[in-house]
Design a protein around this motif. Structure first.
Motif, PDB file in Angstrom:
ATOM      1  N   HIS A  48       0.734  -1.208  -0.009  1.00  0.00           N
ATOM      2  CA  HIS A  48      -0.112  -0.132   0.007  1.00  0.00           C
ATOM      3  C   HIS A  48       0.809   1.242  -0.028  1.00  0.00           C
ATOM      4  N   TYR A  49       1.992   1.326   0.239  1.00  0.00           N
ATOM      5  CA  TYR A  49       2.789   2.492   0.617  1.00  0.00           C
ATOM      6  C   TYR A  49       4.175   2.325  -0.185  1.00  0.00           C
ATOM      7  N   ILE A  50       4.824   1.284   0.130  1.00  0.00           N
ATOM      8  CA  ILE A  50       6.360   1.297  -0.255  1.00  0.00           C
ATOM      9  C   ILE A  50       6.407   1.174  -1.964  1.00  0.00           C
ATOM     10  N   VAL A  51       5.776   0.119  -2.341  1.00  0.00           N
ATOM     11  CA  VAL A  51       5.825  -0.265  -3.808  1.00  0.00           C
ATOM     12  C   VAL A  51       5.103   1.088  -4.531  1.00  0.00           C
ATOM     13  N   PRO A  52       4.059   1.544  -4.275  1.00  0.00           N
ATOM     14  CA  PRO A  52       3.465   2.589  -5.059  1.00  0.00           C
ATOM     15  C   PRO A  52       4.265   3.893  -4.900  1.00  0.00           C
ATOM     16  N   LEU A  53       4.903   4.153  -3.852  1.00  0.00           N
ATOM     17  CA  LEU A  53       5.511   5.510  -3.798  1.00  0.00           C
ATOM     18  C   LEU A  53       6.880   5.362  -4.286  1.00  0.00           C
ATOM     19  N   SER A  54       7.465   4.099  -4.270  1.00  0.00           N
ATOM     20  CA  SER A  54       8.827   3.810  -5.126  1.00  0.00           C
ATOM     21  C   SER A  54       8.573   3.993  -6.595  1.00  0.00           C
ATOM     22  N   LEU A  55       7.547   3.333  -7.122  1.00  0.00           N
ATOM     23  CA  LEU A  55       7.418   3.551  -8.590  1.00  0.00           C
ATOM     24  C   LEU A  55       7.062   5.037  -8.983  1.00  0.00           C
ATOM     25  N   MET A  56       6.266   5.724  -8.223  1.00  0.00           N
ATOM     26  CA  MET A  56       5.979   7.279  -8.574  1.00  0.00           C
ATOM     27  C   MET A  56       7.442   7.891  -8.608  1.00  0.00           C
ATOM     28  N   VAL A  57       8.307   7.728  -7.433  1.00  0.00           N
ATOM     29  CA  VAL A  57       9.361   8.462  -7.687  1.00  0.00           C
ATOM     30  C   VAL A  57      10.334   8.003  -8.774  1.00  0.00           C
ATOM     31  N   ASP A  58      10.193   6.903  -8.981  1.00  0.00           N
ATOM     32  CA  ASP A  58      10.859   6.381 -10.373  1.00  0.00           C
ATOM     33  C   ASP A  58      10.459   7.061 -11.536  1.00  0.00           C
ATOM     34  N   THR A  59       9.174   6.978 -11.566  1.00  0.00           N
ATOM     35  CA  THR A  59       8.682   7.625 -12.822  1.00  0.00           C
ATOM     36  C   THR A  59       8.854   9.275 -12.824  1.00  0.00           C
ATOM     37  N   LEU A  60       8.805   9.839 -11.883  1.00  0.00           N
ATOM     38  CA  LEU A  60       9.028  11.141 -11.882  1.00  0.00           C
ATOM     39  C   LEU A  60      10.236  11.774 -11.964  1.00  0.00           C
ATOM     40  N   ILE A  61      11.255  10.917 -11.565  1.00  0.00           N
ATOM     41  CA  ILE A  61      12.617  11.421 -11.477  1.00  0.00           C
ATOM     42  C   ILE A  61      13.357  10.697 -12.782  1.00  0.00           C
ATOM     43  N   LEU A  62      12.976   9.552 -13.095  1.00  0.00           N
ATOM     44  CA  LEU A  62      14.110   9.024 -14.176  1.00  0.00           C
ATOM     45  C   LEU A  62      13.216   8.893 -15.679  1.00  0.00           C
ATOM     46  N   ASP A  63      11.993   9.018 -15.604  1.00  0.00           N
ATOM     47  CA  ASP A  63      11.311   9.107 -16.897  1.00  0.00           C
ATOM     48  C   ASP A  63      11.551  10.337 -17.472  1.00  0.00           C
ATOM     49  N   ARG A  64      11.724  10.426 -18.926  1.00  0.00           N
ATOM     50  CA  ARG A  64      11.875  11.494 -19.658  1.00  0.00           C
ATOM     51  C   ARG A  64      10.596  12.715 -19.601  1.00  0.00           C
ATOM     52  N   GLN A  65      10.656  13.945 -19.524  1.00  0.00           N
ATOM     53  CA  GLN A  65       9.687  14.822 -19.498  1.00  0.00           C
ATOM     54  C   GLN A  65       9.014  15.201 -20.591  1.00  0.00           C
ATOM     55  N   ARG A  66       7.593  15.643 -20.775  1.00  0.00           N
ATOM     56  CA  ARG A  66       6.844  15.966 -21.818  1.00  0.00           C
ATOM     57  C   ARG A  66       6.849  14.556 -22.592  1.00  0.00           C
ATOM     58  N   ILE A  67       6.485  13.631 -22.307  1.00  0.00           N
ATOM     59  CA  ILE A  67       6.254  12.318 -22.980  1.00  0.00           C
ATOM     60  C   ILE A  67       4.842  12.012 -23.012  1.00  0.00           C
ATOM     61  N   TYR A  68       3.907  12.392 -22.254  1.00  0.00           N
ATOM     62  CA  TYR A  68       2.552  12.071 -22.036  1.00  0.00           C
ATOM     63  C   TYR A  68       1.677  12.847 -23.226  1.00  0.00           C
ATOM     64  N   ARG A  69       0.671  12.072 -23.660  1.00  0.00           N
ATOM     65  CA  ARG A  69      -0.367  13.061 -24.408  1.00  0.00           C
ATOM     66  C   ARG A  69      -1.404  13.482 -23.788  1.00  0.00           C
TER      67      ARG A  69
END
Length: 209
Positions: A106-127
């Motif tokens: 409920h906490y560790i996996v969801p928040l960890s993936l959010m941090v991964d996506t926010l910090i590591l994935d390129r910006q301006r990629i979503y439609r």
């Protein structure tokens, strides 16, 4: 060569596997009827695929379709955190709340993936329409949960609203209107968070042309 990103994602996937494994070991395979469990399975399965693809083909930072899919999976697990923390956690007894399995899924996996996506994935990629598409995942689950509660009636381990997994979709106890309001409310909140996420990702993350 293994990258730091692969190590971090491997760690998230491992935590997801551990959390789900504990759930199933302690409560049985009926736990797979919970959105929480399914969203965690989705996360660690996708991350394993992502790690494999990156190891085989190189960085995935420039693959827009894959990153947009990852954005949807991130939102799918984030609703697990948000719904649990704000709607379900207040109803949970202390001895059930302060457990490893609870914090992992409920906490560790969801928040960890959010941090991964926010910090590591390129910006301006979503439609602009991506948050609408992402909303289909919880709505499909809601439809399945209602079908199970009304027709299949598969047992939901530990649910006070069995055969419904959550109180806010217990149509037998609270009625169609109550469930409809909850479903629409969660969908609207999900859309709002999705568009907030899209906005943030315009400015956060690596800038790759």
């Amino acid at each position: 060569m293994i990258t730091k990103t692969q190590i971090f994602r491997s760690f998230i996937a491992l935590l997801g596997i551990i959390g789900v494994s504990i759930q199933i070991k302690q409560s049985g395979f009926g736990m797979l009827l919970y959105y929480t469990t399914l969203s965690n399975v989705l996360v660690f399965s996708f991350l394993i695929y992502l790690i494999y693809k990156e190891a085989k083909s190189g960085a995935i930072k420039t693959d827009p379709k894959l990153l947009r899919l990852k954005g949807g999976i991130t939102m799918a697990i984030m609703i697990t955190f948000l719904v649990y923390h704000f709607l379900l956690a207040p109803r949970v007894k202390a001895h059930d709340y302060y457990t490893l399995r609870n914090f992992l899924v409920h906490y560790i996996v969801p928040l960890s993936l959010m941090v991964d996506t926010l910090i590591l994935d390129r910006q301006r990629i979503y439609r602009w329409f991506d948050p609408i598409t992402w909303t289909s995942l919880p709505l499909i689950y809601f439809a399945f949960a209602l079908f199970n509660g009304l027709v299949l009636k598969w047992t939901i381990p530990g649910s006070a609203d069995n055969p419904f997994p959550y109180f806010f979709i217990n149509i037998n106890k609270y009625g169609v209107g109550y469930v409809a309001v909850n479903t629409i409310g969660i969908a609207i909140a999900y859309l709002a968070v999705g568009y907030l996420f899209l906005f943030i990702k315009r400015y956060v993350g690596p800038h790759i042309k």
